[in-house]
Design a protein around this motif. Structure first.
Motif, mmCIF file in Angstrom:
data_model
loop_
_atom_site.group_PDB
_atom_site.id
_atom_site.type_symbol
_atom_site.label_atom_id
_atom_site.label_comp_id
_atom_site.label_asym_id
_atom_site.label_seq_id
_atom_site.Cartn_x
_atom_site.Cartn_y
_atom_site.Cartn_z
ATOM 1 N N TRP C 5 3.649 -25.222 -4.656
ATOM 2 C CA TRP C 5 5.009 -24.680 -4.737
ATOM 3 C C TRP C 5 5.179 -23.550 -3.730
ATOM 4 O O TRP C 5 6.170 -23.500 -2.984
ATOM 5 N N GLU C 6 4.195 -22.648 -3.695
ATOM 6 C CA GLU C 6 4.220 -21.540 -2.737
ATOM 7 C C GLU C 6 4.289 -22.074 -1.311
ATOM 8 O O GLU C 6 5.065 -21.590 -0.483
ATOM 9 N N ASP C 7 3.453 -23.100 -1.058
ATOM 10 C CA ASP C 7 3.431 -23.695 0.283
ATOM 11 C C ASP C 7 4.788 -24.270 0.648
ATOM 12 O O ASP C 7 5.289 -24.060 1.746
ATOM 13 N N LEU C 8 5.376 -24.977 -0.334
ATOM 14 C CA LEU C 8 6.670 -25.596 -0.083
ATOM 15 C C LEU C 8 7.723 -24.551 0.250
ATOM 16 O O LEU C 8 8.429 -24.649 1.263
ATOM 17 N N THR C 9 7.835 -23.530 -0.597
ATOM 18 C CA THR C 9 8.892 -22.537 -0.391
ATOM 19 C C THR C 9 8.633 -21.731 0.877
ATOM 20 O O THR C 9 9.581 -21.393 1.604
ATOM 21 N N LEU C 10 7.356 -21.434 1.155
ATOM 22 C CA LEU C 10 7.050 -20.695 2.391
ATOM 23 C C LEU C 10 7.451 -21.511 3.609
ATOM 24 O O LEU C 10 8.095 -20.997 4.539
ATOM 25 N N ALA C 11 7.070 -22.799 3.597
ATOM 26 C CA ALA C 11 7.423 -23.670 4.712
ATOM 27 C C ALA C 11 8.937 -23.747 4.853
ATOM 28 O O ALA C 11 9.492 -23.682 5.964
ATOM 29 N N PHE C 12 9.633 -23.846 3.690
ATOM 30 C CA PHE C 12 11.093 -23.914 3.725
ATOM 31 C C PHE C 12 11.679 -22.647 4.330
ATOM 32 O O PHE C 12 12.575 -22.700 5.177
ATOM 33 N N SER C 13 11.126 -21.482 3.924
ATOM 34 C CA SER C 13 11.704 -20.217 4.387
ATOM 35 C C SER C 13 11.438 -19.995 5.873
ATOM 36 O O SER C 13 12.036 -19.123 6.482
ATOM 37 N N ARG C 14 10.498 -20.790 6.450
ATOM 38 C CA ARG C 14 10.223 -20.648 7.879
ATOM 39 C C ARG C 14 10.933 -21.710 8.721
ATOM 40 O O ARG C 14 10.718 -21.777 9.926
ATOM 41 N N THR C 15 11.754 -22.540 8.059
ATOM 42 C CA THR C 15 12.514 -23.556 8.803
ATOM 43 C C THR C 15 13.416 -22.861 9.829
ATOM 44 O O THR C 15 14.031 -21.838 9.542
ATOM 45 N N SER C 16 13.456 -23.446 11.018
ATOM 46 C CA SER C 16 14.348 -22.878 12.029
ATOM 47 C C SER C 16 15.739 -23.479 11.872
ATOM 48 O O SER C 16 15.884 -24.683 11.660
ATOM 49 N N MET C 17 16.754 -22.641 11.944
ATOM 50 C CA MET C 17 18.125 -23.131 11.820
ATOM 51 C C MET C 17 18.547 -23.904 13.065
ATOM 52 O O MET C 17 19.405 -24.767 13.007
ATOM 53 N N PHE C 18 17.960 -23.546 14.208
ATOM 54 C CA PHE C 18 18.346 -24.171 15.459
ATOM 55 C C PHE C 18 17.483 -25.389 15.696
ATOM 56 O O PHE C 18 16.270 -25.307 15.543
ATOM 57 N N PRO C 19 17.997 -26.547 16.078
ATOM 58 C CA PRO C 19 19.408 -26.824 16.340
ATOM 59 C C PRO C 19 20.136 -27.549 15.225
ATOM 60 O O PRO C 19 21.360 -27.481 15.178
ATOM 61 N N PHE C 20 19.377 -28.244 14.290
ATOM 62 C CA PHE C 20 20.093 -29.201 13.440
ATOM 63 C C PHE C 20 21.025 -28.535 12.434
ATOM 64 O O PHE C 20 22.157 -28.958 12.248
ATOM 65 N N PHE C 21 20.539 -27.448 11.788
ATOM 66 C CA PHE C 21 21.395 -26.804 10.795
ATOM 67 C C PHE C 21 22.586 -26.121 11.467
ATOM 68 O O PHE C 21 23.703 -26.134 10.947
ATOM 69 N N ASP C 22 22.348 -25.545 12.647
ATOM 70 C CA ASP C 22 23.452 -24.943 13.391
ATOM 71 C C ASP C 22 24.492 -25.989 13.759
ATOM 72 O O ASP C 22 25.699 -25.758 13.635
#
Lengths: 291, 291, 291
Positions: C5-22
């Motif tokens: 769970w920690e790994d998942l959330t940590l990996a999620f919190s390090r997702t880069s917004m650029f370019p797809f989410f932007d």
């Protein structure tokens, strides 16, 4: 001959704007303010408000670029000489007995001289804006273009905003950012000088300043003499808009001929409108050429 | 006696505004907001909007001077104590059962005390603004006057702007910058304190603070008791406007008698209007005196 | 399982917004702009104005937080990649032949995906705003909440203001700050993340980011599927408004029963209105429950 041309343009690029060109700029700006309906009566009733509006007309570009770069918008107030100069010109123009200044200004040669000198200050302002923006963002050429443009033509936006606050101006849809001829020319200048600054144009700065100023002054004076507005840039705009947005027209026209089969879904109404718009536009261009 | 006067004014100039004078300022500001039509219903329907407007009323001067000096307009939010104090006063005034505070405030002595204390804070704000502006622009006396004035009276401009955005206020021509009595008095104070700061007035600061505050408080209280507004400065304004703009009236009158020969050219219409305006003005002044 | 769970959330919190989410954010913002009445015709007539509005829609939150912290509002222009990305999306959406993008976007799954990804960027923006505000004001939690909120939801305010300037929008009383559902949710997030930042919440940042984003995305998608708006927060708001402003209603009701004896003095009218308002409110709540 080449060296004398260099000497001329270098000497020109070192001309100081203060005091004569600045005076011409303040004169033209305040006269423009005076010709607004109700401005003279307003100045007698509420001199402070009139003075404030005059300052916005004279220093609007600087104020806008200060706002955009988060610098004190009041910075122009720290330059006492220029504020006092602009204030004196406002005072003389609005309160001179027998309206002597207005009568003197109504002669066309005086107007031409003042307008020409005001256009010279525009070049200096654009370059000042670009240099200033460059000190903030090293490679921010978008910021440089925007600040150069704001410095050179931002007074229009500031005074429109001031009129909105005073209730003298009711905005209409699509009117706010419909660029006037000075805005367009300033944007062009801002583009050119930014590309010169980033070394994408290999012309030297003083040569470019000279040529751009000559262009500004001659177009302004021919526009004033022939009493036309915004003719010079129309063909270039036409080409540019055809390059950027024109090919869709052809698609649209083709689509129209083939029948509007795709307009059966939900977004159909927003699709069909550009089609007619586009074809009207093309028709208008055709009729222009046949005239 | 001289030393006891010095002691009194020095002690006065060292009075802390927090908490009692600040409370009075917030109280008067929020009560002014409450007396607007629709404010109470609006607060029940949309408390957040009402709270935000109350904050603008309480901290408007500071926000305006921050904008003019390009400092964070949110800076007042960093002073938690004052924000919480102002919020509590807003909450008590708008949501107190049986409207106890409003009823207490409706007694004239309470109103006089609160209004008097609010005027004291005005002196402190003007001086704060001037000192702050001086740290930016060493000799910028124009900036110092402007910031002192914005700090002391800018809340009016900020709240007008907020009303414009909310659609509660439709601006009328020449209304926006028609200065109210507090604005004028604050501008006067800003002028005086700036000249004191630049050593053009040889009076000591604490003496000037004491005298100006006494002037502010007495005029405010007499205005509230006699229910008049803006009488005290009228003669000075009259003299000033006659000095600055009056002599043109005499020219205009003379010109009128000699016949309007010069109004045959293009700018004639803009010339003739000030003449009639001016003469009307003079007539009005004459009729005032004969009354 | 805990470590995964920690790994998942940590990996999620390090997702880069650029370019797809932007890209998703720009797509949703520009499509919202396109669905405004008259936007498509306006873009053909005045592409510059349309482009500028699109930029305000895409970068509005950043511009507002820059203004509030007295940073250059043009700073987003220095990020060339994102400006060019947003400009391309604007160009494709408005000028693509046969309106391909709009037709693709009209499929619900595409809309859901884009809207969900846009909500993810909201979390990142709120945290960016809070961290940025913290670098200015160490313990200024009010400023942190305000900047986090401005960064996450400020686009709405900027675009409303732009519509006011263009005359497309006439403000109505109490409309301006009536918070929409995204504003409320962003304010909630800004509160939570500020308290996490000031160590008042003992949850780790990446866990909170994950949970808050899940909450945002699920509520957004359920709202889009069920075509309701702003239901989820209603009970909490109800409780909160009853805690803060509810007890006065009971006093008012009691007072109403006992007769309106106190409404005989001057401030009576402002007292009596909240009473009726209040009781109406309570009635409305009762009728809601019985439905």
């Amino acid at each position: 001959m080449d060296s004398s041309w260099e000497d001329l343009t270098l000497a020109f690029s070192r001309t100081s704007m203060f005091p004569f060109f600045d005076i011409a700029h303040y004169l033209v700006s305040v006269m423009a303010l005076k010709h607004r309906p109700g401005a003279v009566e307003g100045a007698w009733k509420n001199p402070f408000s009139s003075w404030f509006t005059a300052m916005l007309h004279c220093f609007g570009g600087g104020i806008l670029s200060c706002i955009l770069l988060a610098e004190p918008p009041l910075r122009f107030f720290a330059n006492h000489t220029n504020v006092l100069l602009a204030s004196s010109i406002w005072y003389i123009i609005f309160f001179c007995p027998w309206d002597l200044i207005s009568q003197g200004y109504s002669f066309l040669p005086v107007q031409l001289l003042a307008a020409g000198m005001k256009e010279v200050t525009r070049t200096w302002k654009i370059i000042g804006g670009i240099t200033h923006a460059n000190s903030y963002y090293k490679n921010g050429w978008l910021v440089m273009i925007a600040i150069g443009w704001a410095q050179g033509a931002g007074g229009i936006i500031i005074t429109n905003f001031e009129q909105l606050l005073k209730g003298d101006w009711k905005p209409e849809g699509n009117e706010w950012l419909k660029m006037s001829y000075p805005s367009k020319v300033t944007l062009l200048g801002s583009l050119i000088f930014t590309f010169q600054h980033t070394k994408h144009l290999t012309i030297s700065k003083h040569n470019l300043m000279f040529l751009y100023t000559i262009f500004l002054v001659t177009t302004k004076i021919t526009m004033m003499i022939t009493e036309t507005s915004s003719v010079t840039l129309a063909p270039f705009e036409d080409i540019l808009s055809r390059m950027l947005f024109g090919w869709q027209h052809q698609f649209s026209l083709c689509e129209k001929k083939c029948g509007a089969k795709s307009s059966s879904n939900g977004t159909g109404s927003s699709v069909s409108k550009p089609i007619t718009d586009g074809s009207d536009d093309v028709k208008r261009k055709h009729s222009k050429k046949t005239e």
